[in-house]
Motif scaffolding. Sequence first.
Motif, PDB file in Angstrom:
ATOM      1  N   ALA A  80       0.815  -1.216   0.000  1.00  0.00           N
ATOM      2  CA  ALA A  80       0.000   0.000   0.000  1.00  0.00           C
ATOM      3  C   ALA A  80       0.849   1.266   0.000  1.00  0.00           C
ATOM      4  CB  ALA A  80      -0.935   0.009   1.204  1.00  0.00           C
ATOM      5  N   LEU A  81       2.123   1.127   0.393  1.00  0.00           N
ATOM      6  CA  LEU A  81       2.998   2.290   0.496  1.00  0.00           C
ATOM      7  C   LEU A  81       4.003   2.375  -0.653  1.00  0.00           C
ATOM      8  CD1 LEU A  81       3.666   2.313   4.345  1.00  0.00           C
ATOM      9  CD2 LEU A  81       2.036   3.690   3.033  1.00  0.00           C
ATOM     10  N   GLY A  82       3.812   1.557  -1.692  1.00  0.00           N
ATOM     11  CA  GLY A  82       4.679   1.665  -2.860  1.00  0.00           C
ATOM     12  C   GLY A  82       5.832   0.697  -2.898  1.00  0.00           C
ATOM     13  N   GLY A  83       5.878  -0.258  -1.974  1.00  0.00           N
ATOM     14  CA  GLY A  83       6.954  -1.239  -1.970  1.00  0.00           C
ATOM     15  C   GLY A  83       8.007  -0.939  -0.923  1.00  0.00           C
ATOM     16  N   ASP A  84       8.872  -1.921  -0.663  1.00  0.00           N
ATOM     17  CA  ASP A  84       9.866  -1.791   0.399  1.00  0.00           C
ATOM     18  C   ASP A  84      10.849  -0.644   0.180  1.00  0.00           C
ATOM     19  OD1 ASP A  84       8.949  -3.837   2.024  1.00  0.00           O
ATOM     20  OD2 ASP A  84      10.146  -5.380   1.017  1.00  0.00           O
ATOM     21  N   ASP A  85      11.095  -0.274  -1.067  1.00  0.00           N
ATOM     22  CA  ASP A  85      12.063   0.773  -1.356  1.00  0.00           C
ATOM     23  C   ASP A  85      11.437   2.155  -1.523  1.00  0.00           C
ATOM     24  OD1 ASP A  85      14.185  -1.012  -1.312  1.00  0.00           O
ATOM     25  OD2 ASP A  85      13.993  -1.494  -3.448  1.00  0.00           O
ATOM     26  N   SER A  86      10.140   2.263  -1.314  1.00  0.00           N
ATOM     27  CA  SER A  86       9.499   3.568  -1.454  1.00  0.00           C
ATOM     28  C   SER A  86       9.926   4.493  -0.321  1.00  0.00           C
ATOM     29  CB  SER A  86       7.976   3.424  -1.441  1.00  0.00           C
ATOM     30  OG  SER A  86       7.499   3.243  -0.117  1.00  0.00           O
ATOM     31  N   ILE A  87       9.765   5.790  -0.534  1.00  0.00           N
ATOM     32  CA  ILE A  87      10.123   6.752   0.508  1.00  0.00           C
ATOM     33  C   ILE A  87       9.301   6.536   1.767  1.00  0.00           C
ATOM     34  CG2 ILE A  87       8.539   8.481  -0.474  1.00  0.00           C
ATOM     35  CD1 ILE A  87      11.786   9.022   1.602  1.00  0.00           C
ATOM     36  N   LEU A  88       8.067   6.095   1.606  1.00  0.00           N
ATOM     37  CA  LEU A  88       7.199   5.928   2.771  1.00  0.00           C
ATOM     38  C   LEU A  88       7.677   4.776   3.644  1.00  0.00           C
ATOM     39  CD1 LEU A  88       3.770   6.490   0.996  1.00  0.00           C
ATOM     40  CD2 LEU A  88       5.283   8.173   2.075  1.00  0.00           C
ATOM     41  N   MET A  89       8.099   3.661   3.042  1.00  0.00           N
ATOM     42  CA  MET A  89       8.618   2.548   3.825  1.00  0.00           C
ATOM     43  C   MET A  89       9.975   2.893   4.422  1.00  0.00           C
ATOM     44  SD  MET A  89       6.559   0.070   4.240  1.00  0.00           S
ATOM     45  CE  MET A  89       7.727  -1.172   4.819  1.00  0.00           C
ATOM     46  N   ARG A  90      10.810   3.590   3.680  1.00  0.00           N
ATOM     47  CA  ARG A  90      12.111   3.994   4.231  1.00  0.00           C
ATOM     48  C   ARG A  90      11.923   4.907   5.449  1.00  0.00           C
ATOM     49  NH1 ARG A  90      16.473   3.284   0.316  1.00  0.00           N
ATOM     50  NH2 ARG A  90      15.663   2.700  -1.739  1.00  0.00           N
ATOM     51  N   GLN A  91      10.991   5.844   5.343  1.00  0.00           N
ATOM     52  CA  GLN A  91      10.713   6.728   6.471  1.00  0.00           C
ATOM     53  C   GLN A  91      10.211   5.923   7.672  1.00  0.00           C
ATOM     54  OE1 GLN A  91      12.037  10.072   5.970  1.00  0.00           O
ATOM     55  NE2 GLN A  91      10.040  10.770   6.624  1.00  0.00           N
ATOM     56  N   ARG A  92       9.288   5.028   7.408  1.00  0.00           N
ATOM     57  CA  ARG A  92       8.705   4.290   8.523  1.00  0.00           C
ATOM     58  C   ARG A  92       9.728   3.381   9.196  1.00  0.00           C
ATOM     59  NH1 ARG A  92       3.118   1.211   7.569  1.00  0.00           N
ATOM     60  NH2 ARG A  92       4.481  -0.574   7.335  1.00  0.00           N
ATOM     61  N   PRO A 146       1.317  10.957   4.156  1.00  0.00           N
ATOM     62  CA  PRO A 146       0.171  10.480   3.371  1.00  0.00           C
ATOM     63  C   PRO A 146      -0.086  11.300   2.108  1.00  0.00           C
ATOM     64  CG  PRO A 146      -0.380  10.443   5.698  1.00  0.00           C
ATOM     65  CD  PRO A 146       0.947  11.153   5.579  1.00  0.00           C
ATOM     66  N   ARG A 147       0.283  12.564   2.114  1.00  0.00           N
ATOM     67  CA  ARG A 147       0.062  13.393   0.935  1.00  0.00           C
ATOM     68  C   ARG A 147       0.973  12.979  -0.222  1.00  0.00           C
ATOM     69  NH1 ARG A 147      -1.994  15.903   5.134  1.00  0.00           N
ATOM     70  NH2 ARG A 147      -3.497  17.604   4.896  1.00  0.00           N
ATOM     71  N   LEU A 148       2.149  12.447   0.096  1.00  0.00           N
ATOM     72  CA  LEU A 148       3.010  11.923  -0.963  1.00  0.00           C
ATOM     73  C   LEU A 148       2.393  10.664  -1.560  1.00  0.00           C
ATOM     74  CD1 LEU A 148       6.565  12.338   0.618  1.00  0.00           C
ATOM     75  CD2 LEU A 148       5.386  13.879  -0.958  1.00  0.00           C
ATOM     76  N   ARG A 149       1.775   9.832  -0.714  1.00  0.00           N
ATOM     77  CA  ARG A 149       1.105   8.633  -1.215  1.00  0.00           C
ATOM     78  C   ARG A 149      -0.043   9.007  -2.150  1.00  0.00           C
ATOM     79  NH1 ARG A 149       1.394   3.575  -2.819  1.00  0.00           N
ATOM     80  NH2 ARG A 149       1.237   5.033  -4.568  1.00  0.00           N
ATOM     81  N   THR A 150      -0.781  10.052  -1.814  1.00  0.00           N
ATOM     82  CA  THR A 150      -1.899  10.482  -2.637  1.00  0.00           C
ATOM     83  C   THR A 150      -1.432  11.047  -3.973  1.00  0.00           C
ATOM     84  OG1 THR A 150      -3.222  10.980  -0.665  1.00  0.00           O
ATOM     85  CG2 THR A 150      -3.880  12.037  -2.725  1.00  0.00           C
ATOM     86  N   ALA A 151      -0.308  11.771  -3.963  1.00  0.00           N
ATOM     87  CA  ALA A 151       0.137  12.492  -5.156  1.00  0.00           C
ATOM     88  C   ALA A 151       0.943  11.643  -6.123  1.00  0.00           C
ATOM     89  CB  ALA A 151       0.971  13.701  -4.733  1.00  0.00           C
ATOM     90  N   PHE A 152       1.676  10.639  -5.623  1.00  0.00           N
ATOM     91  CA  PHE A 152       2.639   9.934  -6.462  1.00  0.00           C
ATOM     92  C   PHE A 152       2.307   8.456  -6.588  1.00  0.00           C
ATOM     93  CE2 PHE A 152       5.870  13.179  -4.732  1.00  0.00           C
ATOM     94  CZ  PHE A 152       5.540  14.086  -5.729  1.00  0.00           C
ATOM     95  N   GLY A 153       2.645   7.887  -7.754  1.00  0.00           N
ATOM     96  CA  GLY A 153       2.537   6.457  -7.957  1.00  0.00           C
ATOM     97  C   GLY A 153       3.705   5.722  -7.322  1.00  0.00           C
ATOM     98  N   ASP A 154       3.640   4.396  -7.367  1.00  0.00           N
ATOM     99  CA  ASP A 154       4.661   3.579  -6.716  1.00  0.00           C
ATOM    100  C   ASP A 154       6.062   3.853  -7.266  1.00  0.00           C
ATOM    101  OD1 ASP A 154       2.505   2.523  -5.426  1.00  0.00           O
ATOM    102  OD2 ASP A 154       2.698   0.497  -6.251  1.00  0.00           O
ATOM    103  N   ARG A 155       6.183   3.970  -8.570  1.00  0.00           N
ATOM    104  CA  ARG A 155       7.503   4.183  -9.168  1.00  0.00           C
ATOM    105  C   ARG A 155       8.120   5.486  -8.693  1.00  0.00           C
ATOM    106  NH1 ARG A 155       8.740   4.387 -15.711  1.00  0.00           N
ATOM    107  NH2 ARG A 155      11.008   4.700 -15.548  1.00  0.00           N
TER     108      ARG A 155
END
Length: 229
Positions: A15-27, A137-146
Motif C-alpha cells: 500500500a505504500l509503494g513497496g519496500d524501497d518507497s520513501i514511505l517505507m524507508r521513512q517508517r 500520506p500526501r506523498l502517497r496520494t500524489a505519487f505512484g509507486d515508481r
Amino acid sequence: MTAPAVSISGLDADALGGDDSILMRQRRDHARLDAMMNRYLSEDLPPGEPDAVWSDIVQLVFSHAFAEETVLWPLLRRIAPDGEELTRRVEEEHQAINELIARIEHSPGDPRRAEWIRQAFTLIRQDIRDEEDELLPRLRTAFGDRRLRRVGAAWEAVRATAPSRPHPGVPRRPPGNAVRGVPLSAFDRLRDLAPVGGPATRRAALTAAGALAAAGTVTLAVRAARRPG
C-alpha cells in the motif's frame, strides 16, 4: 485546510509503494528511532551502553531530518495546498529538537541532562506522528509507486551524506541548508569515524574530500527526486 489522508503507520508495504518507497524507508527509520529510545530508557543496560545508544539516536535523527528537509518537504510544498503550513510546523519541531540536543551535547555533566533527553524523545515522537499522520500520506496520494521509489532512493542518498550532529544555526530549507550543512556533514562524519588524535592534515583532507562528494550527492539526488514521471 485539506483533510488529511490515511496515516501511513498502519499500512503494509504494498500500500505504500513497496519496500524501497520513501514511505517505507521513512517508517523503518521511525521504528528504529522508537526502538532505540525505548532501549535507552530501559533500566538494564550495561555500563557505557546508554552513551552508545544515545550517539546512534543523534546520528539517525539529524541525517534523517536533513534528508527530509532537502528532498521531501520541497516536494510537499509543490503538491499540497497546505504544504507550506505543514512543513513549516515540522521544521519548527526539527529546530526545537536541534536546539535541545545541542544543549545536551554541550552539557555532559549537567544534572538536568536526563530530563532534557526525555524532553527530546517526546519531541521526536511527536515529530514522527505528525509526519506519518499528516505529511507523508500526501506523498502517497500524489505519487505512484515508481515515483515513490525514486524519491526514496534520492532521500536515502542524501541521508547517507547528511549532517549527523546538531547544528541549530543551519537553515531548515534549501538551498541554505545544503550550502551550510554539507560541509558540516563531512566534518560530523569524520568526527564519528576517524580517530580524533590523527594527523591534522589528514583530517583536513578527508573533510574537504567528503564535503565535495556530499555536495555532488545532494545535488544529483534532489534533481532526481524532482524529475516528474
